[in-house]
Design an enzyme around this catalytic site. Structure first.
Site, mmCIF file in Angstrom:
data_model
loop_
_atom_site.group_PDB
_atom_site.id
_atom_site.type_symbol
_atom_site.label_atom_id
_atom_site.label_comp_id
_atom_site.label_asym_id
_atom_site.label_seq_id
_atom_site.Cartn_x
_atom_site.Cartn_y
_atom_site.Cartn_z
ATOM 1 N N ASP A 7 -11.329 -27.122 8.026
ATOM 2 C CA ASP A 7 -10.583 -26.162 8.850
ATOM 3 C C ASP A 7 -9.780 -25.314 7.868
ATOM 4 O OD1 ASP A 7 -9.354 -24.894 11.007
ATOM 5 O OD2 ASP A 7 -7.717 -26.345 11.042
ATOM 6 N N GLU A 68 -15.013 -23.877 9.884
ATOM 7 C CA GLU A 68 -14.698 -23.091 11.079
ATOM 8 C C GLU A 68 -15.019 -21.623 10.841
ATOM 9 O OE1 GLU A 68 -11.036 -23.959 13.396
ATOM 10 O OE2 GLU A 68 -10.775 -21.788 13.341
ATOM 11 N N ASP A 141 -4.355 -30.155 11.234
ATOM 12 C CA ASP A 141 -5.496 -29.482 10.605
ATOM 13 C C ASP A 141 -6.584 -30.494 10.233
ATOM 14 O OD1 ASP A 141 -4.091 -26.610 9.800
ATOM 15 O OD2 ASP A 141 -2.756 -28.340 9.723
#
Lengths: 182, 182
Positions: A7, A68, A141
């Site tokens: 991420d 992502e 995260d």
């Protein structure tokens, strides 16, 4: 199959490693974050992200990396750092010849919770349930990175299922054709 | 001093190498573009950008690298690719321990033409004049990269001038203090 989910972010880059295979339970191997100090210059921070990701790749040797996919409609200040850190993550994996998949946040949410609009708490709760943990991985995260890895394993599995179903269908058609002399 | 200017982009990443020093004429060493095919996946494209930049760093061994600072207010689709390619360029230079400076487009335009709102044609014409060329470097991204390198050499020079002026001022103050027994 081992997947490293990333991420991306400059201040905190979430990372999570999940082992899994079609029809097997998934296992959390490790989760954490690569951090760079907000008061450092961009070159030093990007270098820090690269060194951190390289360390995770060295330590856990994943078979694939899921990052992502960033969209520009988010907060413009944040999105630049996310795009920059994401580019570094993608290149670190690509340099090693690892397959890199990009999943959007709504793809991840939909894969994990069934809804593309699920909130962070819901995703965290499902991640914990899927991996049989007492709670979602910390920091937040890291939980998002683990969710990315799960999404990748499941979507990959779904695609593999479909491919096998198509092969089986083709095989049956062929058998039927031969049986009827067509 | 040799500066590599980089105008980041996924489709065309402009690159330009300029030699110069305070009070000397500037010389264009090389200019061109690192290109990646628009139909390739992002990981392959970012890898292509990295390999291209590495090649320019190997071939021309600059003392410093100047990269365009990206702002999110531009076209959102373009800005993501620019941010991603820019991050790769910054990390390639930082990995080698090279100083990396980020200049905004208006800083570059102001340094080259005297106006932060100059158009591309005006910047190209001034780049050609400064470097004693028959016309601006091609493609346009290469001209922008060369302008970045010139901006960096001149701003660096200006900063060096100021630092020397400050030192000279401090030296005179000290001499005056001693002369007056203060």
């Amino acid at each position: 199959m081992r997947v490293l989910g990333i991420d991306p972010g400059l201040t905190r880059c979430g990372v999570g490693v999940v082992d899994g295979a079609v029809g097997r339970t998934l296992t959390l191997v490790a989760a954490g974050a690569v951090r760079t100090p907000a008061d450092e210059e961009l070159p030093a921070r990007l270098l820090g992200v690269e060194q951190g990701i390289e360390q995770w790749l060295d330590d856990y040797r994943p078979d694939a990396v899921a990052v992502e996919r960033v969209f520009a409609q988010h907060n413009v200040r944040t999105v630049m750092g996310t795009a920059q850190a994401g580019a570094i993550a993608v290149v670190c994996a690509a340099r090693r010849g690892l397959p890199v998949a990009l999943h959007t946040p709504s793809e991840v949410k939909a894969a994990i919770t069934g809804s593309g609009r699920a909130d962070k708490a819901q995703v965290g709760a499902m991640v914990a349930r899927i991996l049989r943990l007492d709670g979602p991985p910390r920091p937040a995260d890291a939980a998002d990175a683990v969710a990315l890895a799960i999404c990748h394993l499941w979507r990959g599995s779904a695609q593999a299922h479909l491919a096998r179903a198509r092969q089986e269908f083709a095989r049956r058609i062929e058998t039927a054709r031969q049986a009827h002399g067509l």
